[in-house]
Write a protein that holds these residues in place. Structure first.
Motif, PDB file in Angstrom:
ATOM      1  N   ILE A  18      -8.334   6.247  -1.284  1.00  0.00           N
ATOM      2  CA  ILE A  18      -8.807   4.862  -1.453  1.00  0.00           C
ATOM      3  C   ILE A  18     -10.130   4.876  -2.226  1.00  0.00           C
ATOM      4  N   ALA A  19     -10.918   5.905  -1.989  1.00  0.00           N
ATOM      5  CA  ALA A  19     -12.241   5.999  -2.603  1.00  0.00           C
ATOM      6  C   ALA A  19     -12.183   6.545  -4.026  1.00  0.00           C
ATOM      7  N   TYR A  20     -10.969   6.804  -4.533  1.00  0.00           N
ATOM      8  CA  TYR A  20     -10.842   7.477  -5.820  1.00  0.00           C
ATOM      9  C   TYR A  20      -9.879   6.717  -6.722  1.00  0.00           C
ATOM     10  N   SER A  21     -10.247   6.487  -7.959  1.00  0.00           N
ATOM     11  CA  SER A  21      -9.536   5.695  -8.976  1.00  0.00           C
ATOM     12  C   SER A  21      -8.182   5.084  -8.595  1.00  0.00           C
ATOM     13  N   HIS A  22      -7.072   5.855  -8.651  1.00  0.00           N
ATOM     14  CA  HIS A  22      -5.760   5.225  -8.442  1.00  0.00           C
ATOM     15  C   HIS A  22      -5.578   4.688  -7.022  1.00  0.00           C
ATOM     16  N   GLY A  23      -6.462   5.055  -6.105  1.00  0.00           N
ATOM     17  CA  GLY A  23      -6.384   4.546  -4.738  1.00  0.00           C
ATOM     18  C   GLY A  23      -6.659   3.054  -4.623  1.00  0.00           C
ATOM     19  N   GLU A  24      -7.218   2.461  -5.695  1.00  0.00           N
ATOM     20  CA  GLU A  24      -7.505   1.016  -5.668  1.00  0.00           C
ATOM     21  C   GLU A  24      -6.329   0.199  -6.200  1.00  0.00           C
ATOM     22  N   CYS A  25      -5.242   0.909  -6.599  1.00  0.00           N
ATOM     23  CA  CYS A  25      -4.103   0.237  -7.218  1.00  0.00           C
ATOM     24  C   CYS A  25      -3.006  -0.051  -6.195  1.00  0.00           C
ATOM     25  N   PRO A  26      -2.614  -1.327  -5.998  1.00  0.00           N
ATOM     26  CA  PRO A  26      -1.592  -1.647  -4.991  1.00  0.00           C
ATOM     27  C   PRO A  26      -0.227  -1.046  -5.325  1.00  0.00           C
ATOM     28  N   ARG A  27       0.077  -0.983  -6.618  1.00  0.00           N
ATOM     29  CA  ARG A  27       1.369  -0.461  -7.059  1.00  0.00           C
ATOM     30  C   ARG A  27       1.491   1.040  -6.745  1.00  0.00           C
ATOM     31  N   TYR A  28       0.366   1.751  -6.896  1.00  0.00           N
ATOM     32  CA  TYR A  28       0.362   3.187  -6.562  1.00  0.00           C
ATOM     33  C   TYR A  28       0.808   3.396  -5.112  1.00  0.00           C
ATOM     34  N   TRP A  29       0.213   2.631  -4.186  1.00  0.00           N
ATOM     35  CA  TRP A  29       0.521   2.825  -2.762  1.00  0.00           C
ATOM     36  C   TRP A  29       1.959   2.439  -2.444  1.00  0.00           C
ATOM     37  N   TYR A  30       2.429   1.351  -3.041  1.00  0.00           N
ATOM     38  CA  TYR A  30       3.813   0.919  -2.817  1.00  0.00           C
ATOM     39  C   TYR A  30       4.773   2.058  -3.188  1.00  0.00           C
ATOM     40  N   MET A 175      -5.422  -3.413   2.413  1.00  0.00           N
ATOM     41  CA  MET A 175      -4.431  -2.392   2.784  1.00  0.00           C
ATOM     42  C   MET A 175      -3.263  -3.019   3.549  1.00  0.00           C
ATOM     43  N   ARG A 176      -3.567  -3.976   4.426  1.00  0.00           N
ATOM     44  CA  ARG A 176      -2.491  -4.672   5.177  1.00  0.00           C
ATOM     45  C   ARG A 176      -1.575  -5.431   4.211  1.00  0.00           C
ATOM     46  N   THR A 177      -2.170  -6.108   3.229  1.00  0.00           N
ATOM     47  CA  THR A 177      -1.396  -6.869   2.233  1.00  0.00           C
ATOM     48  C   THR A 177      -0.475  -5.938   1.438  1.00  0.00           C
ATOM     49  N   VAL A 178      -1.020  -4.804   1.022  1.00  0.00           N
ATOM     50  CA  VAL A 178      -0.252  -3.833   0.236  1.00  0.00           C
ATOM     51  C   VAL A 178       0.889  -3.252   1.080  1.00  0.00           C
ATOM     52  N   ARG A 179       0.573  -2.923   2.309  1.00  0.00           N
ATOM     53  CA  ARG A 179       1.593  -2.350   3.197  1.00  0.00           C
ATOM     54  C   ARG A 179       2.709  -3.374   3.479  1.00  0.00           C
ATOM     55  N   LYS A 180       2.308  -4.637   3.659  1.00  0.00           N
ATOM     56  CA  LYS A 180       3.306  -5.691   3.931  1.00  0.00           C
ATOM     57  C   LYS A 180       4.216  -5.884   2.715  1.00  0.00           C
ATOM     58  N   ALA A 181       3.639  -5.806   1.527  1.00  0.00           N
ATOM     59  CA  ALA A 181       4.443  -5.931   0.299  1.00  0.00           C
ATOM     60  C   ALA A 181       5.514  -4.842   0.286  1.00  0.00           C
ATOM     61  N   TRP A 182       5.120  -3.640   0.690  1.00  0.00           N
ATOM     62  CA  TRP A 182       6.076  -2.530   0.728  1.00  0.00           C
ATOM     63  C   TRP A 182       7.158  -2.785   1.783  1.00  0.00           C
ATOM     64  N   GLU A 183       6.728  -3.243   2.960  1.00  0.00           N
ATOM     65  CA  GLU A 183       7.700  -3.525   4.034  1.00  0.00           C
ATOM     66  C   GLU A 183       8.668  -4.639   3.619  1.00  0.00           C
ATOM     67  N   ASP A 184       8.147  -5.618   2.871  1.00  0.00           N
ATOM     68  CA  ASP A 184       8.974  -6.747   2.415  1.00  0.00           C
ATOM     69  C   ASP A 184       9.770  -6.414   1.145  1.00  0.00           C
ATOM     70  N   ARG A 185       9.560  -5.215   0.604  1.00  0.00           N
ATOM     71  CA  ARG A 185      10.219  -4.771  -0.632  1.00  0.00           C
ATOM     72  C   ARG A 185       9.903  -5.676  -1.820  1.00  0.00           C
ATOM     73  N   THR A 186       8.638  -6.087  -1.935  1.00  0.00           N
ATOM     74  CA  THR A 186       8.218  -6.838  -3.125  1.00  0.00           C
ATOM     75  C   THR A 186       7.218  -5.984  -3.895  1.00  0.00           C
ATOM     76  N   LEU A 187       7.694  -5.404  -4.993  1.00  0.00           N
ATOM     77  CA  LEU A 187       6.891  -4.467  -5.781  1.00  0.00           C
ATOM     78  C   LEU A 187       5.742  -5.181  -6.495  1.00  0.00           C
ATOM     79  N   PRO A 188       4.501  -4.700  -6.325  1.00  0.00           N
ATOM     80  CA  PRO A 188       3.379  -5.312  -7.056  1.00  0.00           C
ATOM     81  C   PRO A 188       3.481  -5.054  -8.566  1.00  0.00           C
ATOM     82  N   LYS A 189       2.994  -6.018  -9.331  1.00  0.00           N
ATOM     83  CA  LYS A 189       2.949  -5.862 -10.789  1.00  0.00           C
ATOM     84  C   LYS A 189       1.834  -4.886 -11.162  1.00  0.00           C
TER      85      LYS A 189
END
Length: 229
Positions: A18-30, A175-189
């Motif tokens: 999270i503290a490092y570049s790509h960690g701030e990207c929601p799509r990366y985590w999804y 992080m909760r928003t990103v995780r919920k997107a993954w659970e809901d299967r809605t891929l971030p742009k």
């Protein structure tokens, strides 16, 4: 540079990422939660650096362990369920009868001297520590920097204030928003152009490029700014 490819599925957010570049990207985590082939840009220098860092941690932890009643714990798991977070705390110290969380970081002489002159932690290190402090409900902690060149130590105390608290609370919400997107299967742009620094250094840039465009706009994690700005 040898790119080492390995299939990995992430189940939790890692504060160090999270503290490092790509960690701030929601799509990366999804995509990471789905499981992808991660390509590590590890060159021989980077690998040696990691080993040196681990050795420094062990040496410092062992030195602290030699001081009677000073080291309470080292390399302990820090977990949180919502959002799912997993990391390791470096040390818990007995500081004037109170348990004090400590994070050990090693750096080259130039970076070390800069930290020493300004008495300010590196933002990424501070982010990692603030996440751990929130989970452990700690108002105070310490960053322990070691100069790789001469093993000199620098202790930078960190105390939670309103600025830090607001940032870390919104980081947990993000992080909760990103995780919920993954659970809901809605891929971030995508939030970045593929030639951006964040995408270039991302270990799953190929998977991201071949994935769908995405249907959800989630902003990147807000950076932790210097409160004196």
């Amino acid at each position: 540079i040898n790119r080492i490819a390995k299939h990995t599925q992430k189940n939790t957010f890692a504060p160090s990422t999270i503290a490092y570049s790509h960690g701030e990207c929601p799509r990366y985590w999804y995509l990471a939660f789905d499981g992808q082939t991660f390509e590590d840009n590890a060159d021989a220098y980077g690998a040696a650096n990691m080993t040196a860092g681990t050795k420094s941690h062990e040496r410092i932890q062992s030195a602290m362990g030699n001081v009677p009643d000073f080291l309470i714990d080292s390399e302990f798991k820090i977990t949180y369920s919502d959002p799912p977070i997993f990391g390791y705390g470096d040390v818990m110290l007995n500081w004037q009868g109170e348990p004090l969380l400590g994070e050990i970081k090693t750096m080259m002489n130039e970076g070390f001297e800069y930290r020493k002159a300004h008495m300010k932690p590196k933002t990424g290190h501070l982010i990692q520590l603030l996440i751990y402090m929130k989970i452990l409900k700690k108002a105070k902690a310490v960053l322990i920097y070691e100069n790789k060149n001469n093993h000199e130590l620098l202790l930078l105390p960190v105390e939670v204030n309103d600025h830090y608290r607001r940032w870390v609370d919104q980081a947990f919400d993000w992080m909760r928003t990103v995780r919920k997107a993954w659970e809901d299967r809605t891929l971030p742009k995508k939030n970045y152009r593929s030639n951006s620094k964040i995408c270039k250094n991302c270990p799953i840039q190929k998977a991201c490029a071949s994935a769908e465009v995405g249907e959800l706009k989630i902003n990147s994690l807000e950076p932790l700014t210097d409160e004196t700005l």
